[in-house]
Scaffold this motif. Structure first.
Motif, PDB file in Angstrom:
ATOM      1  N   THR A 192      41.971  28.885  33.803  1.00  0.00           N
ATOM      2  CA  THR A 192      43.252  29.521  33.476  1.00  0.00           C
ATOM      3  C   THR A 192      44.343  28.475  33.269  1.00  0.00           C
ATOM      4  N   VAL A 204      48.864  36.710  32.432  1.00  0.00           N
ATOM      5  CA  VAL A 204      47.799  36.748  33.439  1.00  0.00           C
ATOM      6  C   VAL A 204      47.240  35.352  33.718  1.00  0.00           C
ATOM      7  N   PHE A 205      46.856  34.620  32.659  1.00  0.00           N
ATOM      8  CA  PHE A 205      46.237  33.308  32.869  1.00  0.00           C
ATOM      9  C   PHE A 205      47.164  32.330  33.604  1.00  0.00           C
ATOM     10  N   ILE A 239      37.917  28.798  38.419  1.00  0.00           N
ATOM     11  CA  ILE A 239      38.804  29.816  37.827  1.00  0.00           C
ATOM     12  C   ILE A 239      40.207  29.244  37.660  1.00  0.00           C
ATOM     13  N   LEU A 240      40.672  28.496  38.661  1.00  0.00           N
ATOM     14  CA  LEU A 240      41.986  27.854  38.570  1.00  0.00           C
ATOM     15  C   LEU A 240      42.057  26.974  37.330  1.00  0.00           C
ATOM     16  N   GLY A 266      49.666  33.054  35.406  1.00  0.00           N
ATOM     17  CA  GLY A 266      49.945  33.631  36.718  1.00  0.00           C
ATOM     18  C   GLY A 266      48.825  33.341  37.706  1.00  0.00           C
ATOM     19  N   ILE A 267      47.572  33.477  37.254  1.00  0.00           N
ATOM     20  CA  ILE A 267      46.428  33.156  38.118  1.00  0.00           C
ATOM     21  C   ILE A 267      46.433  31.673  38.478  1.00  0.00           C
ATOM     22  N   ALA A 268      46.691  30.824  37.476  1.00  0.00           N
ATOM     23  CA  ALA A 268      46.730  29.381  37.725  1.00  0.00           C
ATOM     24  C   ALA A 268      47.818  29.026  38.742  1.00  0.00           C
ATOM     25  N   LEU A 276      49.132  31.049  41.067  1.00  0.00           N
ATOM     26  CA  LEU A 276      48.762  31.598  42.373  1.00  0.00           C
ATOM     27  C   LEU A 276      47.702  30.740  43.054  1.00  0.00           C
ATOM     28  N   LEU A 277      46.641  30.400  42.326  1.00  0.00           N
ATOM     29  CA  LEU A 277      45.552  29.628  42.934  1.00  0.00           C
ATOM     30  C   LEU A 277      45.991  28.206  43.267  1.00  0.00           C
TER      31      LEU A 277
END
Length: 444
Positions: free
Chosen positions: A58, A386-387, A54-55, A389-391, A393-394
């Motif tokens: 994104t 979102v994308f 997922i990291l 941001g997820i990258a 965070l992870l």
């Protein structure tokens, strides 16, 4: 404009970029990831792999926006410089060099282990050094020639992995895969994250060839997305099927898990086992070649901008490739190979570099969206914010996990960064204008 001594040839097409993307990473399917089993178990490591997948999905969709907007050989260095200034550029540049330069000794060690598996009389170290010499020369000869080599060797490496999966699939048992699947509990998932990152680490190296792409605004997204899709399928298939053929602990601490796995299924003296180990070199060679290409361009770009000695920022008159940067990166990798002979430790240091670069890149993306909303963006990150941001965070989660479980190696990495920053600021280089005309154009 930059003069001919600091310009690279524009020869790469989408097929070359796909091949470079897969070649940079595909050795991660051949070795390294299995060390994650030793700290996570099969099931725990599968969860870690899903998180990291997922990291990367994104991250790559977000990173491609930067790559196409600022097609510069410095990659994350150039993006961070434009977004947050010289210090940010230096942090990103240091991290990217560590990412690529330290990936190569790990791959070289595994190459030596594969060949030693076939021919025990050949020492691992000497074989690794021979590959450094061979592929440094190949990358100096020319990027088009090395890119064509990447296409051929990548196709062979993928074909071999498919052959491997076909051979072991009939022996897969779910009972083997789930047996003692999370011996370290949920904490093991976090301990396994750096080895899951190894499945995809260095795909960002495609950005370092952006100046050599004929049409980076159209071709870079195609290369990145096709490469990532290929790698996701292979990573999940290899780790799951391999974990179900035997007690996974037999494969969790060696540099040649796939030949050993086939040896378990067919017998070590079986012709297929020996054949697979022989052609198994394709995947390792593909990644070794790709990372040499990536770190040579990164060192070249940083030097061309005045962050490193000027001779590293020049290209050869005959082949128009960064020969000095290639040789220097190879010498550093050889030194690491001689000093740190633990493959898992080298992998962790390389992953620390990668994650730092990911963090700096996503920060740069957010900053540039705010500071320069009208900057041309041929490819726009989907689902923003979102994308990215997820990258972000992870990447931070993975970084914190590595620091927690590997404090000494983390101290080496960040200690080196502090020394580099101190030297940079103490000499006043952060106040001097950059000497890279190509980067100046992106700042306009």
């Amino acid at each position: 404009m930059a003069d001919a001594d600091t310009q690279l040839k524009k020869v790469l097409k989408p097929i070359h970029l796909w091949a470079i993307a897969v070649a940079l990473v595909i050795s991660g399917e051949y070795f390294g990831w299995n060390y994650g089993w030793a700290v996570s178990g099969t099931l725990g490591f599968l969860y870690a792999t899903i998180i990291v997948t997922i990291l990367y999905i994104t991250f790559i969709f977000s990173y491609t926006e930067l790559t196409t907007s600022i097609p510069h050989a410095g990659g994350a260095f150039a993006y961070a410089y434009k977004a947050v200034g010289p210090i940010g550029g230096l942090i990103a540049g240091y991290a990217t060099v560590i990412d690529f330069v330290l990936a190569t000794p790990a791959i070289a060690s595994s190459l030596g282990a594969y060949i030693n598996f076939l021919h025990p009389e050949l020492p691992v170290l000497y074989v690794a050094l021979a590959f450094y010499l061979l592929f440094s020369v190949l990358n100096i000869i020319g990027v088009k020639e090395s890119a064509i080599f990447s296409v051929v060797i990548t196709i062979l490496a993928i074909a071999e992995l498919l052959l491997y999966l076909g051979i072991i699939a009939p022996s897969f048992k779910t009972s083997n895969f789930f047996s003692n699947g999370m011996p370290f509990g949920w904490k093991g998932i976090f301990a396994g994250l750096p080895f899951a990152v190894w499945f995809y680490l260095a795909i960002e190296g495609v950005a370092t060839t952006a100046e050599e792409v004929r049409d980076p605004k159209r071709d870079v997204p195609k290369g990145y997305i096709a490469g990532l899709a290929t790698l996701v399928v292979l990573a999940l298939a290899v780790s799951i099927l391999t974990g179900g053929i035997t007690d996974w602990r037999k494969l969790s601490n060696i540099d040649y898990p796939l030949p050993e796995a086939i040896g378990i299924v067919l017998g070590k003296d079986n012709t297929w086992t020996k054949l697979f180990t022989s052609i198994g070199l394709f995947g390792l060679i593909a990644s070794f070649h790709g990372t040499v290409l990536a770190y040579s361009r990164q060192i070249f770009a940083i030097a061309r901008s005045g962050y490193l000695p000027g001779f590293l920022g020049s290209v050869g008159k005959r082949f128009k490739t960064p020969h000095a940067a290639t040789i220097t990166g190879s010498l550093i990798g050889i030194a690491v190979l001689l000093i740190l002979q633990s493959t898992s430790q080298i992998i962790i240091l390389s992953v620390l570099g990668a994650l730092t670069m990911y963090l700096m890149s996503m920060i740069s993306l957010f900053v540039l969206r705010k500071k320069q909303p009208d900057m041309p963006r041929p490819f726009v990150s989907p689902f923003f914010p979102v994308f990215p941001g997820i990258a972000l965070l992870l990447s931070a989660v993975c970084m914190i996990s590595i620091i927690y479980y590997n404090p000494l190696l983390s101290a080496y990495f960040f200690g080196g960064l502090i020394l580099v920053l101190f030297g940079y600021v103490a000499t006043g280089r952060h106040k001097r204008p950059i000497s890279d005309d190509l980067l100046k154009e992106t700042l306009a």
